[in-house]
Design a protein around this motif. Structure first.
Motif, PDB file in Angstrom:
ATOM      1  N   ARG A  46       0.906  -1.272   0.031  1.00 58.76           N
ATOM      2  CA  ARG A  46      -0.137  -0.003  -0.152  1.00 58.76           C
ATOM      3  C   ARG A  46       0.914   1.228  -0.093  1.00 58.76           C
ATOM      4  N   SER A  47       0.321   2.504  -0.191  1.00 63.27           N
ATOM      5  CA  SER A  47       1.247   3.827  -0.077  1.00 63.27           C
ATOM      6  C   SER A  47       1.595   3.966   1.284  1.00 63.27           C
ATOM      7  N   GLY A  53      -1.005   4.868   8.418  1.00 64.68           N
ATOM      8  CA  GLY A  53      -2.336   4.981   9.080  1.00 64.68           C
ATOM      9  C   GLY A  53      -2.762   3.800   9.700  1.00 64.68           C
ATOM     10  N   ARG A  54      -2.272   2.618   9.556  1.00 64.89           N
ATOM     11  CA  ARG A  54      -2.655   1.234   9.883  1.00 64.89           C
ATOM     12  C   ARG A  54      -1.797  -0.039   9.356  1.00 64.89           C
ATOM     13  N   ILE A  62       6.700  -1.638   0.883  1.00 63.52           N
ATOM     14  CA  ILE A  62       7.140  -1.066  -0.209  1.00 63.52           C
ATOM     15  C   ILE A  62       6.135  -1.008  -1.278  1.00 63.52           C
ATOM     16  N   PRO A  63       5.586   0.147  -1.532  1.00 68.20           N
ATOM     17  CA  PRO A  63       4.524   0.541  -2.306  1.00 68.20           C
ATOM     18  C   PRO A  63       4.607  -0.110  -3.545  1.00 68.20           C
ATOM     19  N   CYS A  84      -2.006  -5.864   1.029  1.00 62.89           N
ATOM     20  CA  CYS A  84      -2.683  -4.259   0.574  1.00 62.89           C
ATOM     21  C   CYS A  84      -3.728  -4.188   1.255  1.00 62.89           C
ATOM     22  N   GLN A  85      -4.618  -3.377   1.052  1.00 61.52           N
ATOM     23  CA  GLN A  85      -5.846  -3.037   1.388  1.00 61.52           C
ATOM     24  C   GLN A  85      -7.060  -4.129   1.319  1.00 61.52           C
ATOM     25  N   SER A  86      -7.171  -4.342   0.137  1.00 63.29           N
ATOM     26  CA  SER A  86      -8.031  -5.580  -0.238  1.00 63.29           C
ATOM     27  C   SER A  86      -7.752  -6.760  -0.827  1.00 63.29           C
ATOM     28  N   GLY A  87      -6.467  -6.824  -1.253  1.00 65.35           N
ATOM     29  CA  GLY A  87      -6.177  -8.094  -1.970  1.00 65.35           C
ATOM     30  C   GLY A  87      -5.910  -7.996  -3.425  1.00 65.35           C
TER      31      GLY A  87
END
Length: 117
Positions: A46-47, A53-54, A62-63, A84-87
């Protein structure tokens, strides 16, 4: 003609959700058992803002947009688990890693959205 477009769109969605060839998937519950494994590289794609943030403390950020430039810092013969956030982004990252010659790549299904830790 409209049904052809709908069929193409459905096919595209199914293709995008399909894991890359040779990439394993695990649930967030299965991930909990793997976090203490010192022989696994844990990568959050993720960014930086999302990560800040979490995040799961064992994961290195590593974005996705810089992953190709940072692959040299990872060991190809050691398992890589990506989240990542959702996969979706981690699935993309997993595919990139497999194509680059990484032996064992695992994607966390549901990502941080499914994480209860």
């Amino acid at each position: 003609m409209g049904w052809i477009i709908i069929a193409l769109l459905v096919g595209l969605v199914v293709w995008r959700l399909k894991p890359a060839k040779g990439v394993q998937t695990i649930s967030t519950e299965q991930l909990k058992d793997r976090l203490k494994d010192q022989n696994v590289q844990l990568i959050d794609v993720r960014s930086q803002a999302e990560y800040k943030g979490r995040h799961i403390k064992q994961f290195k950020n590593i974005p996705l947009n810089v992953l190709s430039n940072k692959m040299g810092t990872l060991k190809k013969d050691q398992e890589v688990i990506v989240i990542c956030q959702s996969g979706m982004r981690s699935s993309n990252a997993a595919g990139q890693l497999k194509k680059a010659g990484f032996v064992k790549v695992t994607n966390v299904r549901g990502g941080m959205s499914a994480w209860q830790g």
